[in-house]
Write a protein that holds these residues in place. Sequence first.
Motif, PDB file in Angstrom:
ATOM      1  N   GLY A 103       0.810  -1.209   0.000  1.00  0.00           N
ATOM      2  CA  GLY A 103       0.000   0.000   0.000  1.00  0.00           C
ATOM      3  C   GLY A 103       0.844   1.259   0.000  1.00  0.00           C
ATOM      4  N   SER A 244      -1.121   4.405  -5.497  1.00  0.00           N
ATOM      5  CA  SER A 244      -1.854   3.335  -4.825  1.00  0.00           C
ATOM      6  C   SER A 244      -2.797   2.623  -5.779  1.00  0.00           C
ATOM      7  N   GLY A 246      -5.011   0.512  -4.568  1.00  0.00           N
ATOM      8  CA  GLY A 246      -6.259   0.502  -3.803  1.00  0.00           C
ATOM      9  C   GLY A 246      -7.121   1.702  -4.114  1.00  0.00           C
ATOM     10  N   THR A 252      -9.168  -1.444  -2.011  1.00  0.00           N
ATOM     11  CA  THR A 252      -8.246  -1.130  -0.920  1.00  0.00           C
ATOM     12  C   THR A 252      -7.662  -2.379  -0.266  1.00  0.00           C
ATOM     13  N   TRP A 254      -6.425  -4.900  -1.673  1.00  0.00           N
ATOM     14  CA  TRP A 254      -5.279  -5.444  -2.410  1.00  0.00           C
ATOM     15  C   TRP A 254      -3.963  -4.925  -1.830  1.00  0.00           C
ATOM     16  N   LYS A 255      -4.014  -3.809  -1.109  1.00  0.00           N
ATOM     17  CA  LYS A 255      -2.850  -3.258  -0.403  1.00  0.00           C
ATOM     18  C   LYS A 255      -1.571  -3.296  -1.245  1.00  0.00           C
ATOM     19  N   ASN A 284      -1.062 -10.468  -5.567  1.00  0.00           N
ATOM     20  CA  ASN A 284      -1.640  -9.123  -5.671  1.00  0.00           C
ATOM     21  C   ASN A 284      -0.890  -8.267  -6.684  1.00  0.00           C
TER      22      ASN A 284
END
Length: 422
Positions: A103, A244, A246, A252, A254-255, A284
């Motif tokens: 993230g 980001s 996310g 979000t 998926w960080k 991810n």
Amino acid sequence: MSSKTSKLTGAKRLEGMYENVWLEFAGLARQYNPVNLGQGFPDLTVPPFLKEAMMKAVQSNDMIHQYTRGPGHPKLINALAKLYSPLLGHKLDPETEILVTVGAYESLYCCIMGLIDEGDEVIFIEPFFDCYVPFAKMAGAKPVCVPLRTKEYTTSSADFCFDENELRNAFNAKTKCILLNTPHNPTGKVFSRKELELIANLCIEHDVICISDEVYEWLIYSGSEHTRIATLPGMHDRTITVGSAGKSFSVTGWKTGWSIGPSNLIKHLRAIHTNSIYHCSTINQEAVANAIETEIERLGTENCYFHQLPKMLEEKRNKMAELLRSIGVVPIVPEGGYFIMADVSPLGIDFDDDDDKSPYDYKFSRWLIKQKGIACIPPSAFYSKEHKELSKKFIRFCFIKSDKTMEMAEEKFSEWAQSLKK
């Protein structure tokens, strides 16, 4: 009996960091089950192409379930380089100028820990996301806060402005970096090119690094334009741009985030990442790479998610502003992001509990959850102690919500509006 002090204690550098706004208001949300317009997480339907990107990643090959390259999965860093090279006006070397993190949160942590020494000063434009100052304090730095101030009657996030002299005076020989956030949370301000040029000139004059948190980069509404400070003259070599997945794709969980900048700065972030997190989820990263590759193919078209999302959110922003006006408060219409501030002072609500020393916006936000069934966030949580008074009449709402949630919110606001007529 021994008077010896126990060693079973926490580190002193964590003092003041155990309480935060999210713990309290997430707890209140669980207890009272309001319509949640507080925390900034989407409850939208995930687009099919993103689910397909994840399924493709999971099913691609067995090695995707193992470790990958520590500073960033090869497929993802190459996709990021292809996407951002034209956006930043610089051909990126994916191996040395990009770091993939857990993230944007970790990206910011690596920036501060990798670039800041004890005794350095770090400039923050406030209000700011509440992890910024704790990170600086953990690094032993001194936070220097420059507030955005509003006009007497504020209706747009553009009305939040810093004082030029105040900003100039914040820079000195000890200043190591400035942390910028545009589009801005919580105000929704999109810093103008003129404002960014002033910041850039001060960075160059004082040889200061700029950490530019641009996680809401695609969420720009009609009439506004996002300028990437790294593209301004003299700024490429001193800017780290934080992004980001996310926020860009509304996933979000998926960080996955990233830092992009010159190799001589990124290498310090990599050292922190390698010696703390070391490695992000391979699956991810593969999924984000798949999604970015899809978006690259359709950039500038109606089918592009980066085009569709702000178009959809602009309608929700306008609806949220309409709901706020219906109960007599003044919406501060954001130019970007997915938060909207509201001036609640016209309601004239007073709280007489002398034992509660909380700022007014905290008292109002608790009351709103308990009495009206609507969750929000008090923005004084995003100000330094010296400037909390600047936020006392404001409340922050989040509008990246599903149609169902927005309909529930409309019902709550309608009930509230009806009660004001009695």
